[in-house]
Design an enzyme around this catalytic site. Structure first.
Site, PDB file in Angstrom:
ATOM      1  N   TYR B 362       8.915  58.778  10.549  1.00  0.00           N
ATOM      2  CA  TYR B 362       9.259  59.311  11.874  1.00  0.00           C
ATOM      3  C   TYR B 362       9.512  58.212  12.917  1.00  0.00           C
ATOM      4  O   TYR B 362       9.219  57.061  12.690  1.00  0.00           O
ATOM      5  CB  TYR B 362       8.256  60.357  12.339  1.00  0.00           C
ATOM      6  CG  TYR B 362       6.840  59.947  12.672  1.00  0.00           C
ATOM      7  CD1 TYR B 362       6.398  58.649  12.653  1.00  0.00           C
ATOM      8  CD2 TYR B 362       5.917  60.935  13.032  1.00  0.00           C
ATOM      9  CE1 TYR B 362       5.091  58.328  12.985  1.00  0.00           C
ATOM     10  CE2 TYR B 362       4.615  60.630  13.365  1.00  0.00           C
ATOM     11  CZ  TYR B 362       4.211  59.316  13.343  1.00  0.00           C
ATOM     12  OH  TYR B 362       2.941  59.011  13.667  1.00  0.00           O
ATOM     13  N   GLU B 363      10.083  58.650  14.015  1.00  0.00           N
ATOM     14  CA  GLU B 363      10.531  57.758  15.096  1.00  0.00           C
ATOM     15  C   GLU B 363      11.382  56.597  14.559  1.00  0.00           C
ATOM     16  O   GLU B 363      11.230  55.449  14.942  1.00  0.00           O
ATOM     17  CB  GLU B 363       9.342  57.264  15.942  1.00  0.00           C
ATOM     18  CG  GLU B 363       8.730  58.428  16.720  1.00  0.00           C
ATOM     19  CD  GLU B 363       7.941  58.026  17.957  1.00  0.00           C
ATOM     20  OE1 GLU B 363       8.196  56.951  18.506  1.00  0.00           O
ATOM     21  OE2 GLU B 363       7.092  58.815  18.368  1.00  0.00           O
ATOM     22  N   GLY B 364      12.272  56.955  13.655  1.00  0.00           N
ATOM     23  CA  GLY B 364      13.155  55.972  13.034  1.00  0.00           C
ATOM     24  C   GLY B 364      12.571  55.486  11.728  1.00  0.00           C
ATOM     25  O   GLY B 364      11.561  54.790  11.716  1.00  0.00           O
TER      26      GLY B 364
END
Lengths: 247, 380
Positions: B362-364
């Site tokens: 997550y978050e990239g």
């Protein structure tokens, strides 16, 4: 009503204890310093009282006898919620010396709180000595402190029960575990405010040092744990009697 | 060059550590098993100021620097990274974005209660078909003069159920592709918003994750953040900062596993001596510690750059990619050191291993971070 909480700057309770100078001094290399846990509980209780007693408590001051290096610990107390702080600029050499220093500032307060002992030298002496210097009544081993209709009510654990006392002001309470549930964690706001609160530095007064450390030694290392089969009571009794020599 | 922390930074780290070791540890296993939201802890941590610790004092935040934030995130995540992600999303995606790019009215109305932790925020960017590729937003926001009408579906939304304030990305001008994206502050109670079922996740099970459906949701024009079409830049800039929090969370997960592995190695005996005396184990511990220290330093450097007002996008991508990848490695090794005990829930390391996996996604994802890093290095 003004409360003074006396705090000691002590090594973190998980510190590995080492000595130097031929075992006559504690080696402070790499040590993390904290507020003495009993003092921190005393401070927590003082803050709880201030929060719940309306206007009855005007302010809470913390005081510590110590050099400049003790200031982070004092500021932690400010972050937790003390209103101001005093540092008496001297090495805390022994209980008598420290009590003599504290007495100078403590006379301006109605309730003086001390932890029952400090977890460095565990002398358990400062609180009692301080009340003698001040000629204030003192109650030791206080595990509960309440203000009811302006009256102070303290409880202390005694053999087989609890003793409940009332006391006049001013007085010294020497507090133990139970005085507050657990030390308060400082909030962000408290941490940021800590540097803005007054930390007054006071010169030490002349006072005798009555004790001197001859030498320290560590307790013997814990022996390995010996497992005895649950069925074998005889062997257990034998070991306790002949090897551990406790029965 | 100075590696010393300030007194305040140390106090914040200690406050986070004390709360985690005293409170979070008590029910972390139970909440993981039941996928139960940590309501009590979020309230307590809000009172202590953690939910809005990066927000300026004038908007009721803690006014802390990013270095303090990294230290706090590590300590919390050592014990419970579900709390880590809840704090991170609120602080570094929602609050940070509104504080940096919002209007004074938006800050007054939305940022303040978020910074005080009275309300929780969620960041709605991902979609069923737009995760890493955030440019292909299918959710639409049609301009209707004084308001927008939003339609579409958002996926994998942290705190979707608990949040009252949503920051939502949607496409206003599909022909302009990512230059047509806008971002809006949307009240969760708006008509037309519904949630999908609670996602039954592998790890970080105590944080609540849902998909969110928008059906003709009316959003006032003043709730758009930034100029028309600013949405994609907003999302990228916000995620750049968010990565620092997630990197610190990954460091915490890894450091938590390392601490537990060290303790276990000193206690558990095999072949007549403790594990720590077996070089195979001692060397594993050594490798794990070097990785954790490296990741921590990358995180702190990114945070320090941010605090100095210097560009930190490259550093935060490096920190996020490295910390997430080593969190996976270190937790896997911790499970190995614990052997059979590591594979059961009681000893925490299997949970840390499950949690580590999400930090790579997550978050990239780690792969997206490598795109960010390599593009920065290879551009002409």
């Amino acid at each position: 009503m003004k409360i003074l909480v006396c705090i000691s700057n002590v090594p973190d309770t998980t510190t590995k204890i080492r000595f130097k100078d031929d075992n006559t001094a504690f080696d402070t290399t790499g040590v993390q310093w904290i507020i003495n846990p009993w003092d921190e509980l005393a401070l927590t209780r003082a803050i709880e009282l201030k929060e719940t007693s309306g206007e009855a408590i005007e302010k809470i001051t913390v005081v510590s006898v110590g050099p400049k290096t003790a200031e982070p610990t004092i500021r932690k107390a400010l972050a937790i919620g003390a209103d101001d702080a005093i540092r008496i600029d001297a090495e805390p050499k022994d209980a008598y010396f420290v009590a003599a220093q504290l007495a100078v500032v403590a006379k301006d307060y109605d309730i003086v709180l001390n932890g029952i002992e400090a977890c460095d030298y565990n002398g358990s002496a400062v609180g009692g000595m301080l009340s003698e210097f001040l000629e204030y009544p003192s109650v030791s081993a206080v595990s509960k402190l309440e203000i009811e209709n302006g009256e102070i009510k303290v409880s202390r654990e005694i053999d087989g029960g609890t003793e409940v006392l009332t006391t006049q002001l001013p007085f010294v309470a020497i507090v133990q575990k139970g005085i507050a549930k657990e030390p308060r964690i400082p909030s962000m706001r408290g941490i940021m405010m800590a540097r803005k609160k007054p930390l007054n530095i006071v010169e030490a007064v002349e006072a005798e040092v009555l004790t001197e450390f001859e030498s320290f030694e560590l307790p013997p290392a814990k022996a390995a744990c010996k497992m005895v089969d649950a069925e074998n009571v005889k062997e257990l009794v034998d070991l306790l009697h002949n090897e551990a020599k406790v029965i | 060059m100075n590696f010393e922390f300030t007194e305040e930074q140390l106090m914040i780290r200690k406050a986070a550590k004390d709360y985690a070791e005293r409170e979070l540890i008590q029910d972390v296993l139970e909440r993981d098993a039941k996928a139960e939201y940590p309501t009590r802890h979020v309230k307590n941590l809000a009172e202590l100021g953690f939910m809005g610790m990066l927000v300026d004092h004038k908007y009721d935040g803690g006014g802390m620097d990013a270095v303090s934030y990294v230290l706090a995130m590590e300590e919390i995540s050592k014990i419970d990274s579900s709390l880590g992600v809840i704090i991170s999303v609120n602080n570094s995606l929602v609050c940070y974005g509104i504080e940096k790019y919002g209007t004074e009215e938006q800050k007054e109305k939305y940022l303040k209660p978020l910074a005080r932790g009275e309300k929780i925020g969620a960041f709605l960017l991902s979609e069923p078909e737009a995760g890493s590729d955030a440019t292909s937003q299918k959710t639409t926001a049609k301009d209707k003069g004084d308001h927008y009408i939003i339609n579409g579906v958002k996926n994998w939304i942290t705190s979707a159920n608990t949040a009252s304030t949503y920051v939502v990305a949607a496409q206003t001008y599909p022909e302009k592709r990512h230059h047509g994206i806008n971002v809006f502050i949307v009240d969760r109670n708006s008509q037309g918003i519904s949630l999908g079922p609670h996602e039954d996740k592998m790890g970080m099970r105590s944080s609540d994750t849902h998909s969110v459906m928008f059906t003709d949701v009316k959003v006032p024009k003043e709730n758009r953040i930034g100029d028309d079409g600013f949405g994609f830049t907003f999302a990228m800039k916000t995620l750049e900062a968010g990565r620092i929090g997630i990197a610190a969370q990954a460091v915490g997960i890894a450091a938590g596993a390392l601490d537990r592995a060290i303790q276990y190695s000193k206690e558990r005996k095999a072949f007549g001596k403790v594990l720590a005396k077996h070089q195979a184990i001692a060397f594993k511990i050594s490798d794990m510690a070097v990785k954790v220290e490296n990741a921590r330093n990358l995180c702190l450097k990114a945070a320090w750059l941010k605090d100095q007002g210097k560009p930190f996008g490259l550093a935060s991508a490096m920190a996020k990619q490295y910390a997430a990848d080593i969190a996976m490695e270190v937790t896997t090794e911790a499970v190995q050191i614990f052997g059979g005990y590591g594979y059961v829930k009681e000893y925490h390391v299997e949970r840390l291993m499950r949690e580590a996996k999400l930090t790579q996604i997550y978050e990239g994802t780690s792969e997206i971070q490598k795109i960010v890093i390599s593009r920065a290095l290879l551009k002409d």
